[in-house]
Structure formats: structure tokens, C-alpha cells
Design a protein around this motif. Structure first.
Motif, PDB file in Angstrom:
ATOM      1  N   GLN A  91       0.771  -1.102   0.032  1.00  0.00           N
ATOM      2  CA  GLN A  91      -0.039  -0.004  -0.042  1.00  0.00           C
ATOM      3  C   GLN A  91       0.907   1.242   0.096  1.00  0.00           C
ATOM      4  OE1 GLN A  91      -3.452  -0.582  -0.509  1.00  0.00           O
ATOM      5  NE2 GLN A  91      -2.616  -2.629  -0.520  1.00  0.00           N
ATOM      6  N   GLY A  92       2.203   1.229   0.179  1.00  0.00           N
ATOM      7  CA  GLY A  92       3.193   2.415   0.017  1.00  0.00           C
ATOM      8  C   GLY A  92       3.950   2.595  -1.180  1.00  0.00           C
ATOM      9  N   VAL A  93       5.194   2.547  -0.903  1.00  0.00           N
ATOM     10  CA  VAL A  93       5.956   2.512  -2.009  1.00  0.00           C
ATOM     11  C   VAL A  93       6.811   1.596  -2.621  1.00  0.00           C
ATOM     12  CG1 VAL A  93       6.719   4.957  -0.932  1.00  0.00           C
ATOM     13  CG2 VAL A  93       8.104   3.210  -0.521  1.00  0.00           C
ATOM     14  N   GLU A  94       6.575  -0.011  -1.945  1.00  0.00           N
ATOM     15  CA  GLU A  94       7.359  -1.051  -2.623  1.00  0.00           C
ATOM     16  C   GLU A  94       6.777  -1.380  -3.738  1.00  0.00           C
ATOM     17  OE1 GLU A  94       7.834  -5.498  -1.096  1.00  0.00           O
ATOM     18  OE2 GLU A  94       6.561  -4.391  -0.022  1.00  0.00           O
ATOM     19  N   PHE A  95       7.481  -1.819  -4.745  1.00  0.00           N
ATOM     20  CA  PHE A  95       7.046  -2.374  -5.923  1.00  0.00           C
ATOM     21  C   PHE A  95       7.975  -3.568  -6.279  1.00  0.00           C
ATOM     22  CE2 PHE A  95       7.193  -2.548 -10.605  1.00  0.00           C
ATOM     23  CZ  PHE A  95       5.586  -2.839 -10.835  1.00  0.00           C
ATOM     24  N   HIS A  96       7.440  -4.845  -6.034  1.00  0.00           N
ATOM     25  CA  HIS A  96       8.204  -6.290  -6.133  1.00  0.00           C
ATOM     26  C   HIS A  96       9.480  -5.921  -5.635  1.00  0.00           C
ATOM     27  CE1 HIS A  96       5.416  -7.563  -8.880  1.00  0.00           C
ATOM     28  NE2 HIS A  96       5.204  -6.546  -9.611  1.00  0.00           N
ATOM     29  N   GLY A  97       9.303  -5.454  -4.092  1.00  0.00           N
ATOM     30  CA  GLY A  97      10.776  -5.429  -3.378  1.00  0.00           C
ATOM     31  C   GLY A  97      11.601  -4.392  -3.845  1.00  0.00           C
ATOM     32  N   HIS A  98      11.221  -3.423  -4.672  1.00  0.00           N
ATOM     33  CA  HIS A  98      11.926  -2.191  -4.997  1.00  0.00           C
ATOM     34  C   HIS A  98      11.217  -1.009  -4.454  1.00  0.00           C
ATOM     35  CE1 HIS A  98      14.215  -5.134  -7.330  1.00  0.00           C
ATOM     36  NE2 HIS A  98      15.055  -4.078  -7.766  1.00  0.00           N
ATOM     37  N   LEU A  99      12.060   0.093  -4.129  1.00  0.00           N
ATOM     38  CA  LEU A  99      11.374   1.388  -4.142  1.00  0.00           C
ATOM     39  C   LEU A  99      10.929   2.074  -5.384  1.00  0.00           C
ATOM     40  CD1 LEU A  99      10.841   4.169  -2.818  1.00  0.00           C
ATOM     41  CD2 LEU A  99      13.261   4.646  -2.986  1.00  0.00           C
ATOM     42  N   SER A 100       9.650   2.262  -5.547  1.00  0.00           N
ATOM     43  CA  SER A 100       9.307   2.981  -6.653  1.00  0.00           C
ATOM     44  C   SER A 100       8.868   4.521  -6.547  1.00  0.00           C
ATOM     45  CB  SER A 100       7.954   2.355  -7.315  1.00  0.00           C
ATOM     46  OG  SER A 100       7.514   3.053  -8.387  1.00  0.00           O
ATOM     47  N   MET A 101       9.532   5.133  -6.867  1.00  0.00           N
ATOM     48  CA  MET A 101       9.475   6.914  -6.683  1.00  0.00           C
ATOM     49  C   MET A 101       8.116   7.186  -7.380  1.00  0.00           C
ATOM     50  SD  MET A 101      13.094   8.631  -6.357  1.00  0.00           S
ATOM     51  CE  MET A 101      14.224   8.073  -5.170  1.00  0.00           C
ATOM     52  N   LEU A 102       7.849   6.790  -8.546  1.00  0.00           N
ATOM     53  CA  LEU A 102       6.771   6.926  -9.164  1.00  0.00           C
ATOM     54  C   LEU A 102       5.452   6.436  -8.470  1.00  0.00           C
ATOM     55  CD1 LEU A 102       5.241   7.753 -12.075  1.00  0.00           C
ATOM     56  CD2 LEU A 102       5.317   5.133 -12.688  1.00  0.00           C
ATOM     57  N   LYS A 103       5.460   5.116  -7.720  1.00  0.00           N
ATOM     58  CA  LYS A 103       4.371   4.851  -7.153  1.00  0.00           C
ATOM     59  C   LYS A 103       4.085   5.808  -5.794  1.00  0.00           C
ATOM     60  CE  LYS A 103       2.500   0.775  -4.849  1.00  0.00           C
ATOM     61  NZ  LYS A 103       2.993  -0.452  -3.975  1.00  0.00           N
ATOM     62  N   ALA A 104       5.516   6.119  -5.087  1.00  0.00           N
ATOM     63  CA  ALA A 104       5.136   7.073  -4.119  1.00  0.00           C
ATOM     64  C   ALA A 104       4.419   8.194  -4.635  1.00  0.00           C
ATOM     65  CB  ALA A 104       6.510   7.543  -3.828  1.00  0.00           C
ATOM     66  N   GLY A 105       4.549   8.879  -5.462  1.00  0.00           N
ATOM     67  CA  GLY A 105       3.738   9.969  -5.795  1.00  0.00           C
ATOM     68  C   GLY A 105       2.332   9.626  -6.120  1.00  0.00           C
ATOM     69  N   ILE A 106       2.213   8.441  -6.945  1.00  0.00           N
ATOM     70  CA  ILE A 106       0.689   8.207  -7.013  1.00  0.00           C
ATOM     71  C   ILE A 106      -0.038   7.941  -5.962  1.00  0.00           C
ATOM     72  CG2 ILE A 106      -0.790   6.257  -8.111  1.00  0.00           C
ATOM     73  CD1 ILE A 106       1.427   5.935 -10.302  1.00  0.00           C
ATOM     74  N   VAL A 107       0.366   7.185  -5.078  1.00  0.00           N
ATOM     75  CA  VAL A 107      -0.244   6.634  -4.050  1.00  0.00           C
ATOM     76  C   VAL A 107      -0.325   7.876  -2.737  1.00  0.00           C
ATOM     77  CG1 VAL A 107       0.105   5.168  -1.781  1.00  0.00           C
ATOM     78  CG2 VAL A 107       0.645   4.443  -4.025  1.00  0.00           C
ATOM     79  N   MET A 108       0.679   8.962  -2.491  1.00  0.00           N
ATOM     80  CA  MET A 108       0.625   9.868  -1.414  1.00  0.00           C
ATOM     81  C   MET A 108       0.188  11.250  -1.689  1.00  0.00           C
ATOM     82  SD  MET A 108       3.694   8.187   0.907  1.00  0.00           S
ATOM     83  CE  MET A 108       3.905   6.628   1.026  1.00  0.00           C
ATOM     84  N   ALA A 109      -0.042  11.530  -3.085  1.00  0.00           N
ATOM     85  CA  ALA A 109      -0.424  13.043  -3.343  1.00  0.00           C
ATOM     86  C   ALA A 109      -1.859  12.887  -3.232  1.00  0.00           C
ATOM     87  CB  ALA A 109      -0.040  13.203  -5.114  1.00  0.00           C
TER      88      ALA A 109
END
Length: 491
Positions: free
Chosen positions: A194-212
Motif C-alpha cells: 500500500q506504500g512505495v514498495e514495488f516487487h521488493g524495490h522502491l518506486s518513486m513513481l508509485k510514491a507520488g501516485i499513492v501519496m499525493a
């Protein structure tokens, strides 16, 4: 309203793609609509070399990968950007020449995760008015993965500014190992599906999508497309969630009409407008464009249609489809082709081979020339954009403005901006170009044959050109839609 616009590139300071065009134009449009805007970006080595006068306005210490770094914030006035520009100066991270993301060998800088993670931390400090600038925005407008941690960091604050995260291209996710997440000392509770994890990696794109607070893309169709697996690169789940929340929207990019305007363009041979001189001027501009290749006089004066393409020579842009249909079109029509761009070597080689075999019919320039790009828009009759996906696209907007009718695949911003020349749309005076709906050689060829048929019907063609040039895709129109969002959200 105070808006902090965070980006990793901005024209004319530094450019690798469409993000720079947006970042150099949208803040200006905000300012023209009476908003108080600041643009913040890294102080790359090449950027600093272009500036004569910069002033240090703040400095702070920021946490990096298991170390502390000193950051200066420099204020610059930049010709072409009408708002104050704040440059984040951290020499250890940004004082490098060339491409902002890649080394000279074409590989990503090994420390890109730290570079843009730390940049995001500085932006968050500025946004919370903790950098000594005595300025706090109402909104932070962050762009693409390089600023994806900005909304995430601000989500941890008490009474932060509201955040909008704009996705310019889902293909770039900003993926980094978990060790970066740990060494940047990011909040532990971010790590998970539900956060920034993407298949064991940090995804900065996902961070923006989830938390903006809000997520946008650069066209309405692309906002719908990225909720499907074929366009979402594995992030369709979180994008569907944002859509269900009513927090995902698409706003079309605009174009800078001070740069792309056939009535004032200094790079073209003869000026024209929708009201005056269009037909005669395009003939002059066609000859001037073709003369770049030192072609014979009978070619320069020919009435044969010219089809232009300016772009990256990669499969995403559909150049393989173009190469499949080119030999047949050369045999079956009198059309000429002008292609400007660079990309994968085998595509460059194939185009050069065709240019060698058909020297008066296929003109190729490998590389990019701003002057030639403008001359193609002004001199060609049709403009090819057969992209498999295209978040927004700008060349089709330039083509509309120049009366150079675009031929596009129905995807993303191409589908949103070009009205297909069907009999019904022609009769209603709405058609502005040609659209095909399947990314195949057959669909592309049949659409081009239809376009070339209509080129022979001069009255119909001139009506199409006029309708295309009457479309309004200025940045002010786009900026107003962003401001409608900002102003609709209660404080």
C-alpha cells in the motif's frame, strides 16, 4: 494562490523530453493567470554554465544516504521563464555535465536514487517554509518519478500544502533497491504494497501516485488508459484506487504559441496564419524545407505531397510500422517523406538505406535540429505520429497550429486532439486530421492512402487545414483547468 512547481528539467535550461517543455511553459501560464509561482529544479552543471546572474537565497543541511549534505538554494532569472527559478545546488549530486539522468556511456547515473531522493527532501523543506525563504505554497505541483517522493514526504507533515503529482510517462518508474529506501531513512511504514514498495524495490513513481492528494496525467485518454494493465506497467491497482477516489484526472498539455506560431516563427521561410497567406506560404516553406537536402529544382517546385515525421526512432513511436509501409507507398503514390530523429541503430540504418535508394523521395536527418523541426511543421502537408502509446504528444499540436494535418494512432493525447476526417466529421466541419485505430501496417497504410486522396481534393484539403489551425491548444487553456482543480479543493 502560491504554487511551487517541482521538476527535474525545464526548457530552455535543460531538456531531454516533453517534461522540459511543460516545465518551461505551464508555470508561465500560471503566472499570466495572476498566480504566484516558483519553479524549483536541480542545479545541474550544464544549467549553471548557462546562467550569468544567480543569487544564493537560502542554505540548509539535508539527509542523504547515510550522510548529511549541504544544499544551497540559488535564485535565477531565466529568459523564457517568467517566474523566479530556484536551483537546488548540491555539487556532490548535480555538478555533472551532460544529460541530467545518464552518464556519457548512456547508462543511468549510479546514484540517481540518492540524487532525486535528496532533491525531493529539499523541495519538501521549501514547501514547509523551513528553508529560510519566508515563502510557503498553497499547492506543490510535482512531476514524474524524479519528484515522486515530494508528495510522500509532505504527507507526513502537519498542515502541509496540498499536492498534485503529474505523470508524464508511466514507462519510467524510478525503481531502486530497498537499500536506498533504508539509507535515505524514509519512514518505515511506507514499505509495503500500500506504500512505495514495488516487487521488493522502491518506486518513486508509485510514491507520488499513492501519496499525493491528486494525481493527473497529460491527457484525459491517458488517464483512462493507465488504469489498464497494458499501459500501467504493473501499477494498475493503485491507479484504479485513485480513480475510484475521484483523485485521478487528465489535463491536456498545451503548446507555447510564442515559439510555435506560423505567423511569427523566426525559423521558417514565410509566415502565414489561418486568415492570411496559408496556401502560398506553405508552398514556399515546403521548398525551403526540401532545399535542406540540396534537391533539384523540379523537386522543390513539385505539387507532390510531403509527409513529415519528427521524433524518436523507437518502436513506441511506431517507426517500425512506417518502415513496413514506406516501400509500398513509394511504389504506389507520388508522396515524399521527410524524417528527422534519432533512436535505435537498426531503424536509423533502414531509413538511411531507403534514402539512398530513393534520393528524391525519402529525405532523412539522423539527429535533432530545432530549425529543421520547425521547417517540417511549416513545409510538410501531413505529419506522421503512429505511436503505440502517447501520454499527450506535442508534435500533433504543433501540426494543427501549422495546418500540417496529423496522421495519428488513436491513443492518449493523440486521440484527444485529432478529429478524424470521416465523411460525417468533414460534413460537420469538425475534422482536423486522420486517425487509425489499430497499430498495424494495414491500418496505417489505408489511413495514409485516404489522406493522400483528400490531398487531391484541394477545397476539402484547405477546409481541413483551416479547421485544424483554428483549434486552441494554448497553455493558458490548460493552466485554467489546473487552477479549477486547485480552487475547487477546500482549504
Amino acid at each position: 494562490m502560491k504554487i511551487l512547481f517541482a521538476t527535474s528539467e525545464a526548457h530552455p535550461l535543460i531538456k531531454t523530453g516533453g517534461l522540459a517543455d511543460v516545465s518551461g511553459s505551464l508555470p508561465n501560464a500560471y503566472a499570466h493567470l495572476k498566480q504566484k509561482v516558483r519553479l524549483i529544479m536541480p542545479a545541474y552543471g550544464d544549467v549553471m554554465e548557462k546562467l550569468d546572474h544567480v543569487k544564493e537565497v537560502a542554505d540548509l543541511t539535508v539527509g542523504a544516504c547515510d550522510r548529511q549534505l549541504h544544499a544551497r538554494i540559488l535564485k535565477a532569472k531565466v529568459a523564457g521563464i517568467d517566474v523566479p527559478v530556484w536551483l537546488v545546488d548540491i555539487p556532490e549530486l548535480f555538478k555533472r555535465s551532460g544529460n541530467p539522468y545518464m552518464a556519457a556511456d548512456g547508462e543511468d547515473w549510479w546514484d540517481n536514487g540518492e540524487r532525486f531522493g535528496v532533491f525531493a527532501k529539499v523541495v519538501a523543506e521549501v514547501a514547509m517554509n523551513r528553508a529560510g525563504l519566508d515563502w510557503q505554497p498553497d499547492w506543490v505541483h510535482a512531476n514524474d518519478w524524479q519528484t515522486g517522493l515530494v508528495p510522500a514526504l509532505l504527507s507526513e507533515e502537519v498542515a502541509p500544502p496540498r499536492t498534485l503529482f503529474t505523470i508524464h510517462n508511466m514507462a519510467y518508474a524510478g525503481l531502486f533497491p530497498k537499500s536506498l529506501f533504508d539509507s535515505l531513512w524514509l519512514p518505515w511504514h511506507w514499505w509495503g504494497l500500500q506504500g512505495v514498495e514495488f516487487h521488493g524495490h522502491l518506486s518513486m513513481l508509485k510514491a507520488g501516485i499513492v501519496m499525493a492528494d491528486w494525481v493527473s496525467t497529460v491527457s484525459p485518454s491517458y488517464a483512462r488508459e493507465i488504469t489498464f494493465p497494458e499501459y500501467a506497467y504493473g501499477l494498475e491497482g493503485v491507479l484504479l484506487q485513485r480513480e475510484r477516489e475521484g483523485r485521478l484526472l487528465g489535463i491536456l498539455n498545451g503548446i507555447d504559441t510564442t515559439v510555435w506560431n506560423p505567423a511569427t516563427d523566426p525559423l521558417i521561410k514565410r509566415h502565414y496564419s489561418v486568415e492570411k497567406g496559408r496556401v502560398a506560404a506553405k508552398k514556399v516553406n515546403k521548398a525551403a524545407m526540401l532545399d535542406f537536402w540540396d534537391l533539384p529544382k523540379d523537386v522543390l517546385e513539385s505539387e507532390a505531397p510531403v509527409i513529415g515525421l519528427v521524433g524518436r526512432l523507437v518502436a513506441q513511436k511506431g517507426i517500425d510500422l512506417v518502415l513496413e509501409v514506406l516501400p509500398e507507398l513509394l511504389e504506389q503514390t507520388d508522396a515524399r517523406f521527410v524524417i528527422v530523429g534519432s533512436g535505435e541503430r537498426h531503424f536509423e540504418y533502414a531509413l538511411n538505406e531507403l534514402a539512398h535508394h530513393y534520393p528524391d523521395r525519402v529525405m532523412v536527418y539522423i539527429g535533432y535540429s530545432e530549425k529543421l523541426a520547425h521547417r517540417v511543421e511549416a513545409g510538410a502537408d501531413l505529419f506522421l505520429m503512429p505511436s503505440r502509446f502517447e501520454p499527450c504528444g506535442l508534435n500533433q499540436l504543433y501540426s494543427l497550429a501549422y495546418g500540417t494535418l496529423p496522421v495519428v494512432h488513436a491513443t492518449g493525447g493523440l486521440a484527444d486532439t485529432v478529429v478524424n476526417a470521416t465523411d460525417e466529421n468533414l460534413a460537420e466541419g469538425k475534422a482536423t486530421g486522420f486517425v487509425f485505430f489499430d497499430p498495424s501496417r494495414h491500418a496505417l497504410k489505408s489511413t495514409l492512402m485516404h489522406a493522400l486522396y483528400l490531398y487531391g481534393r484541394k477545397r476539402t484539403w484547405q477546409k481541413l487545414q483551416k479547421t485544424a489551425m483554428q483549434q486552441d491548444y494554448s497553455w493558458e487553456k490548460s493552466a485554467q483547468k489546473y487552477l479549477q482543480l486547485f480552487q475547487s479543493v477546500p482549504e
